[in-house]
Motif scaffolding. Structure first.
Motif, PDB file in Angstrom:
ATOM      1  N   ASN A  43      15.837  28.979  15.491  1.00 37.83           N
ATOM      2  CA  ASN A  43      15.446  29.343  16.855  1.00 37.83           C
ATOM      3  C   ASN A  43      14.500  30.529  16.896  1.00 37.83           C
ATOM      4  O   ASN A  43      13.566  30.570  17.712  1.00 37.83           O
ATOM      5  CB  ASN A  43      16.681  29.632  17.699  1.00 37.83           C
ATOM      6  CG  ASN A  43      17.403  28.374  18.139  1.00 37.83           C
ATOM      7  OD1 ASN A  43      16.805  27.290  18.198  1.00 37.83           O
ATOM      8  ND2 ASN A  43      18.681  28.481  18.441  1.00 37.83           N
ATOM      9  N   TYR A  92      11.086  28.981  15.188  1.00 33.67           N
ATOM     10  CA  TYR A  92      10.539  27.686  15.607  1.00 33.67           C
ATOM     11  C   TYR A  92      11.113  27.188  16.936  1.00 33.67           C
ATOM     12  O   TYR A  92      10.888  26.049  17.320  1.00 33.67           O
ATOM     13  CB  TYR A  92      10.820  26.638  14.523  1.00 33.67           C
ATOM     14  CG  TYR A  92      10.253  27.000  13.175  1.00 33.67           C
ATOM     15  CD1 TYR A  92       8.904  26.779  12.881  1.00 33.67           C
ATOM     16  CD2 TYR A  92      11.054  27.576  12.189  1.00 33.67           C
ATOM     17  CE1 TYR A  92       8.383  27.113  11.649  1.00 33.67           C
ATOM     18  CE2 TYR A  92      10.537  27.915  10.952  1.00 33.67           C
ATOM     19  CZ  TYR A  92       9.198  27.689  10.680  1.00 33.67           C
ATOM     20  OH  TYR A  92       8.672  28.027   9.465  1.00 33.67           O
ATOM     21  N   GLY A  93      11.855  28.033  17.615  1.00 35.56           N
ATOM     22  CA  GLY A  93      12.587  27.603  18.803  1.00 35.56           C
ATOM     23  C   GLY A  93      11.742  27.081  19.938  1.00 35.56           C
ATOM     24  O   GLY A  93      12.242  26.363  20.809  1.00 35.56           O
ATOM     25  N   ASP A  94      10.446  27.434  19.961  1.00 31.76           N
ATOM     26  CA  ASP A  94       9.593  26.950  21.046  1.00 31.76           C
ATOM     27  C   ASP A  94       9.427  25.437  21.019  1.00 31.76           C
ATOM     28  O   ASP A  94       9.188  24.822  22.059  1.00 31.76           O
ATOM     29  CB  ASP A  94       8.207  27.604  20.969  1.00 31.76           C
ATOM     30  CG  ASP A  94       8.224  29.066  21.393  1.00 31.76           C
ATOM     31  OD1 ASP A  94       9.239  29.481  21.989  1.00 31.76           O
ATOM     32  OD2 ASP A  94       7.238  29.772  21.131  1.00 31.76           O
ATOM     33  N   TYR A  95       9.534  24.862  19.816  1.00 32.36           N
ATOM     34  CA  TYR A  95       9.302  23.419  19.754  1.00 32.36           C
ATOM     35  C   TYR A  95      10.357  22.646  18.953  1.00 32.36           C
ATOM     36  O   TYR A  95      10.309  21.409  18.886  1.00 32.36           O
ATOM     37  CB  TYR A  95       7.909  23.118  19.186  1.00 32.36           C
ATOM     38  CG  TYR A  95       7.737  23.356  17.710  1.00 32.36           C
ATOM     39  CD1 TYR A  95       7.901  22.311  16.800  1.00 32.36           C
ATOM     40  CD2 TYR A  95       7.413  24.614  17.211  1.00 32.36           C
ATOM     41  CE1 TYR A  95       7.751  22.512  15.444  1.00 32.36           C
ATOM     42  CE2 TYR A  95       7.255  24.825  15.849  1.00 32.36           C
ATOM     43  CZ  TYR A  95       7.424  23.769  14.969  1.00 32.36           C
ATOM     44  OH  TYR A  95       7.274  23.975  13.622  1.00 32.36           O
ATOM     45  N   GLU A 118      14.477  21.784  18.239  1.00 30.30           N
ATOM     46  CA  GLU A 118      15.813  21.832  18.837  1.00 30.30           C
ATOM     47  C   GLU A 118      16.869  21.473  17.794  1.00 30.30           C
ATOM     48  O   GLU A 118      16.947  20.330  17.347  1.00 30.30           O
ATOM     49  CB  GLU A 118      15.898  20.858  20.015  1.00 30.30           C
ATOM     50  CG  GLU A 118      17.211  20.922  20.758  1.00 30.30           C
ATOM     51  CD  GLU A 118      17.199  20.125  22.041  1.00 30.30           C
ATOM     52  OE1 GLU A 118      18.226  20.107  22.724  1.00 30.30           O
ATOM     53  OE2 GLU A 118      16.155  19.515  22.371  1.00 30.30           O
ATOM     54  N   HIS A 171      12.006  17.487  17.627  1.00 33.09           N
ATOM     55  CA  HIS A 171      11.163  18.215  18.567  1.00 33.09           C
ATOM     56  C   HIS A 171      11.925  18.487  19.863  1.00 33.09           C
ATOM     57  O   HIS A 171      12.609  17.615  20.393  1.00 33.09           O
ATOM     58  CB  HIS A 171       9.887  17.419  18.871  1.00 33.09           C
ATOM     59  CG  HIS A 171       8.763  18.259  19.387  1.00 33.09           C
ATOM     60  ND1 HIS A 171       8.736  18.746  20.670  1.00 33.09           N
ATOM     61  CD2 HIS A 171       7.646  18.719  18.770  1.00 33.09           C
ATOM     62  CE1 HIS A 171       7.633  19.456  20.836  1.00 33.09           C
ATOM     63  NE2 HIS A 171       6.952  19.465  19.702  1.00 33.09           N
ATOM     64  N   ARG A 172      11.817  19.713  20.354  1.00 31.12           N
ATOM     65  CA  ARG A 172      12.526  20.107  21.576  1.00 31.12           C
ATOM     66  C   ARG A 172      12.147  19.191  22.740  1.00 31.12           C
ATOM     67  O   ARG A 172      10.984  18.836  22.931  1.00 31.12           O
ATOM     68  CB  ARG A 172      12.199  21.560  21.922  1.00 31.12           C
ATOM     69  CG  ARG A 172      12.984  22.099  23.107  1.00 31.12           C
ATOM     70  CD  ARG A 172      12.856  23.597  23.219  1.00 31.12           C
ATOM     71  NE  ARG A 172      13.511  24.286  22.105  1.00 31.12           N
ATOM     72  CZ  ARG A 172      14.826  24.485  22.028  1.00 31.12           C
ATOM     73  NH1 ARG A 172      15.634  24.036  22.993  1.00 31.12           N
ATOM     74  NH2 ARG A 172      15.340  25.123  20.988  1.00 31.12           N
TER      75      ARG A 172
END
Length: 270
Positions: free
Chosen positions: A166, A169-172, A174, A189-190
């Protein structure tokens, strides 16, 4: 009856407790397809271990893998196919940190390829128990962006791994923990989930929400059942899935619960 999209999870839903299709389930799904409905497998499984089930059923409609990150029609060119990729950087970063993060096995996959840091016999079929030399997860072998990463980890490191993912790489990305007895974390991918894959297929066939019926049993089925016009939890489903469902099958996955529900709902003769 109007054409429906019948969205079916595999493990714990369409498959029995031996991870097999029964003859009754196959006949029922074929009867539903023959009646004009779109039967779509929507699974967390990668394509490499879902293809045989698709072929055994004998349908020719789209399938969704990796919990919504890949939609395609097996064995065909489909101009509506999509995949939602992650990055090589993520996979190689976690590989470099796997010992300090308490990661045992990293499996990296796209539609046709799988790489891992080593073979594993801990979870047959889901984790590769044999690797060719070019499937060993290295910077030189990993020649494409993955769709999904599956991480087998030491239980007391779960939150540490999630935090590390998170933070960077939490922006994209999950992280999702598998249900059940296994210590498995999946990265996709989120914003990607079974519900988004299900709706994408419905859109291609102009099927409205009211005519979508979805079946599931575990955490990764929640968005799909919640978004369907009729979400059906298996009798063996976890409480969270039964809570969002519109109905529950009278019997469980080990007693043809999916097949019997479809027979009654669509008045199918098998």
């Amino acid at each position: 009856m109007n054409q429906h999209l019948i969205a079916i999870d595999l493990d714990g839903t369409t498959l029995n407790n031996q991870s097999q299709l029964t003859a009754e389930t196959i006949k029922t799904l074929r009867a539903a397809a023959h009646a004009g409905h779109i039967v779509s497998i929507i699974t967390g499984r990668p394509y490499r271990i879902a293809q045989r089930i698709y072929d055994q059923i004998g349908i020719k409609t789209p399938m969704v893998n990796f919990n919504g990150a890949l939609a395609h029609i097996p064995h065909e060119h489909w101009d509506k196919e999509y995949d939602v990729e992650l990055t090589r950087e993520l996979a190689l970063d976690l590989l470099a940190q796997h010992k300090q993060l308490g990661i045992d096995t990293i499996t990296v996959e796209n539609k046709f390829h799988v790489w891992a840091n080593h073979a594993s016999n801990h979870l047959p079929e889901f984790l590769p128990n044999h690797l060719a030399k070019n499937q060993l997860l290295t910077a030189s072998n990993l020649d494409a962006n993955p769709i999904a990463l599956t991480i087998e980890y030491q239980p007391d490191h779960e939150q540490e791994i999630i935090k590390a993912v998170n933070e960077k790489y939490g922006d994209y990305v999950e992280p999702r923990v598998w249900g059940g007895q296994y210590h498995i974390l999946e990265l996709i991918h989120r914003g990607t989930h079974k519900g988004s894959g299900m709706y994408y297929i419905a859109k291609q066939y102009n099927i409205s929400k009211d005519n979508i019926i979805a079946f599931g049993d575990e955490h990764n089925d929640l968005e799909m059942l919640d978004a369907a016009g009729r979400g059906v939890a298996m009798q063996n489903a976890i409480p969270a899935i039964k809570k969002v469902a519109d109905d529950v099958t009278p019997v469980d996955n080990d007693h043809n619960g999916l097949a019997k529900y479809l027979q009654a709902y669509f008045k199918l003769s098998v």
